[in-house]
Design an enzyme around this catalytic site. Structure first.
Site, PDB file in Angstrom:
ATOM      1  N   GLU A  40      15.093 -43.609   9.759  1.00 52.55           N
ATOM      2  CA  GLU A  40      15.403 -45.020   9.307  1.00 52.55           C
ATOM      3  C   GLU A  40      13.811 -45.876   9.593  1.00 52.55           C
ATOM      4  O   GLU A  40      13.717 -46.118   9.309  1.00 52.55           O
ATOM      5  CB  GLU A  40      16.380 -45.631  10.097  1.00 52.55           C
ATOM      6  CG  GLU A  40      17.592 -45.048   9.412  1.00 52.55           C
ATOM      7  CD  GLU A  40      18.432 -44.393  10.529  1.00 52.55           C
ATOM      8  OE1 GLU A  40      19.639 -44.349  10.639  1.00 52.55           O
ATOM      9  OE2 GLU A  40      17.251 -42.897  11.187  1.00 52.55           O
ATOM     10  N   CYS A  65      21.780 -45.115  14.743  1.00 43.04           N
ATOM     11  CA  CYS A  65      22.515 -45.199  15.737  1.00 43.04           C
ATOM     12  C   CYS A  65      22.421 -45.999  16.132  1.00 43.04           C
ATOM     13  O   CYS A  65      22.081 -46.998  15.473  1.00 43.04           O
ATOM     14  CB  CYS A  65      21.452 -44.668  16.747  1.00 43.04           C
ATOM     15  SG  CYS A  65      19.599 -44.530  16.242  1.00 43.04           S
ATOM     16  N   LEU A 199      12.379 -11.169  21.083  1.00 47.48           N
ATOM     17  CA  LEU A 199      13.185 -12.734  20.887  1.00 47.48           C
ATOM     18  C   LEU A 199      12.656 -13.441  20.281  1.00 47.48           C
ATOM     19  O   LEU A 199      12.781 -14.672  20.027  1.00 47.48           O
ATOM     20  CB  LEU A 199      13.963 -13.135  21.798  1.00 47.48           C
ATOM     21  CG  LEU A 199      15.202 -11.663  21.571  1.00 47.48           C
ATOM     22  CD1 LEU A 199      16.710 -12.160  22.719  1.00 47.48           C
ATOM     23  CD2 LEU A 199      15.446 -10.825  19.792  1.00 47.48           C
ATOM     24  N   ARG A 202       7.263 -14.967  16.026  1.00 49.29           N
ATOM     25  CA  ARG A 202       6.390 -14.768  15.315  1.00 49.29           C
ATOM     26  C   ARG A 202       4.825 -14.373  13.804  1.00 49.29           C
ATOM     27  O   ARG A 202       4.504 -14.480  13.651  1.00 49.29           O
ATOM     28  CB  ARG A 202       5.136 -12.943  16.134  1.00 49.29           C
ATOM     29  CG  ARG A 202       6.397 -12.259  16.073  1.00 49.29           C
ATOM     30  CD  ARG A 202       5.513 -11.302  17.303  1.00 49.29           C
ATOM     31  NE  ARG A 202       6.135 -10.023  16.793  1.00 49.29           N
ATOM     32  CZ  ARG A 202       8.446  -9.760  17.045  1.00 49.29           C
ATOM     33  NH1 ARG A 202       8.827 -10.236  18.128  1.00 49.29           N
ATOM     34  NH2 ARG A 202       8.642  -8.668  17.401  1.00 49.29           N
ATOM     35  N   GLU A 279      22.674 -11.227  17.209  1.00 48.53           N
ATOM     36  CA  GLU A 279      22.180 -10.431  16.849  1.00 48.53           C
ATOM     37  C   GLU A 279      21.798  -8.841  17.050  1.00 48.53           C
ATOM     38  O   GLU A 279      21.203  -7.889  16.804  1.00 48.53           O
ATOM     39  CB  GLU A 279      20.047 -10.618  17.478  1.00 48.53           C
ATOM     40  CG  GLU A 279      19.339 -10.230  16.083  1.00 48.53           C
ATOM     41  CD  GLU A 279      18.057 -10.777  15.809  1.00 48.53           C
ATOM     42  OE1 GLU A 279      17.063 -10.002  16.619  1.00 48.53           O
ATOM     43  OE2 GLU A 279      17.959 -11.564  15.638  1.00 48.53           O
ATOM     44  N   THR A 284      28.453  -6.526  21.396  1.00 44.70           N
ATOM     45  CA  THR A 284      28.375  -8.411  21.730  1.00 44.70           C
ATOM     46  C   THR A 284      29.060  -9.186  19.755  1.00 44.70           C
ATOM     47  O   THR A 284      29.589  -9.117  20.088  1.00 44.70           O
ATOM     48  CB  THR A 284      27.290  -8.468  22.177  1.00 44.70           C
ATOM     49  OG1 THR A 284      26.369  -7.726  22.672  1.00 44.70           O
ATOM     50  CG2 THR A 284      26.507  -9.911  21.919  1.00 44.70           C
ATOM     51  N   LEU A 285      28.884  -8.292  18.949  1.00 49.89           N
ATOM     52  CA  LEU A 285      29.016  -8.421  18.046  1.00 49.89           C
ATOM     53  C   LEU A 285      29.914  -8.748  16.923  1.00 49.89           C
ATOM     54  O   LEU A 285      30.902  -9.559  17.703  1.00 49.89           O
ATOM     55  CB  LEU A 285      28.133  -8.231  16.553  1.00 49.89           C
ATOM     56  CG  LEU A 285      27.000  -7.896  16.045  1.00 49.89           C
ATOM     57  CD1 LEU A 285      25.825  -7.200  15.691  1.00 49.89           C
ATOM     58  CD2 LEU A 285      26.202  -9.576  15.843  1.00 49.89           C
TER      59      LEU A 285
END
Length: 336
Positions: A40, A65, A199, A202, A279, A284-285
């Protein structure tokens, strides 16, 4: 316009604003970076003739806000500039705002219309709303699998510490785009040991995500890329290291025997992380899938076969969308 800030505004939401007079846009702006002016403010500042504002309508996808943070309240600014009509897409569920901005505008003589394109506005800030409403990050699962359903080749002590690429270069670039857009990225111990990943983003313009790694017994050598100190890195472990590594390395303890995904969400919420890409690796997934703690999944199916290896996770539903990326197939799943 709000989408232009994706990846740069955390922990703030994505907000864009347009000022209209007689069906003509006379001002516009978006929130570009946390700590910098809100949408805004940028929209009002872009109007050359401020005398026009009292006759104009300001449109904003999220409730202005009403509290003092790093910048003054936008609701106050709208009132100070005598803008009498405000059109808002969605209410801000952050407890610091939560309707207070709308009330301030109404109490100061503004006509306020709420809920225009509300679902689109809610979806735009799905990370922000998930964080504040569910007290956890927005969780994106991401992996690449072969035509025959493998996520990696079998590894042994003689295997190189580098990725076995499955997806093509275009899919890999899209992955880096995702990294630049989300606040954090998470991998398990085996992925870190096998691939020694950086990770980072790049191959795309943007900020590198916060790195999160599961390492129960601190098996990952401290000379690996994850400990290079280039970006905040949170290590989830059962024990803390005996020495301090660098100012960007943070160690958090958790109980690996129960509700692992939920514990991870609690820790990331305490670090004010609004979104995370999980990832890998497969275990883990599967942990997040088993606890049904995920919002979207991106599965890249490459044009190759391993014939044997580590089986990819499975989602017990049909994809919501399928895209072709050259000779790869991207399956997108939605879980909200």
């Amino acid at each position: 316009m709000a989408k232009n800030g994706l990846g740069f505004t955390y922990p703030n939401p994505l907000v864009g604003s347009v000022i209209v007079l007689n069906n003509k846009i006379i001002g516009e702006g978006w929130h570009q970076k946390a700590g910098e002016p809100h949408a805004e403010v940028n929209a009002i500042n872009s109007v050359k003739d401020k005398s026009l504002l009292k006759k104009a309508t300001i449109y904003v996808n999220l409730e202005p806000c009403s509290h003092y943070g790093k910048t003054p309240p936008c609701a106050n600014l709208i009132v100070e500039n005598d803008i009498k009509k405000v059109v808002i897409g969605s209410v801000d569920s952050n407890s610091k705002v939560g309707g207070k901005g709308i009330l301030h505008l109404q109490n100061n003589g503004c006509e306020v219309i709420v809920g225009v394109l509300e679902q689109e506005c809610l979806n735009l800030n799905k990370r922000f709303f998930t964080f504040h409403n569910k007290k956890r990050p927005f969780i994106i699962l991401k992996w690449a699998e072969t035509q025959d359903g493998f996520i990696d080749k079998l590894r042994d002590s003689t295997s190189e510490n580098s990725p076995n690429w499955i997806s093509n270069s275009y899919s890999q670039q899209l992955t880096h785009k995702m990294r630049a857009e989300e606040q954090a990225i998470l991998v398990g111990t085996n992925t870190a040991l096998n691939d020694n990943p950086k990770l980072n983003a790049r191959n795309w313009f943007g900020l590198d995500p916060i790195r999160i790694v599961l390492d129960r017994s601190l098996k990952i050598p401290f000379h690996y890329n994850l400990y290079d100190g280039s970006v905040k890195t949170i290590v989830l472990t059962e024990k803390a290291p005996s020495k301090s590594l660098n100012e960007n390395a943070h160690f958090e303890q958790l109980d690996f025997s129960k509700n692992l995904a939920q514990q991870i969400c609690d820790i990331l919420y305490n670090h004010e992380i609004q979104s995370v890409i999980v990832e890998g690796g497969a275990q883990t997934l599967k942990t997040f899938i088993a606890e049904n703690l995920w919002d979207e999944a991106y599965v890249f199916v490459g044009n190759t076969k391993f014939e044997n290896g580590l089986k990819a996770p499975e989602l017990k539903k049909a994809p919501n969308e399928i895209r072709k990326i050259s000779d790869d197939t991207l399956k997108i799943y939605v879980n909200y």
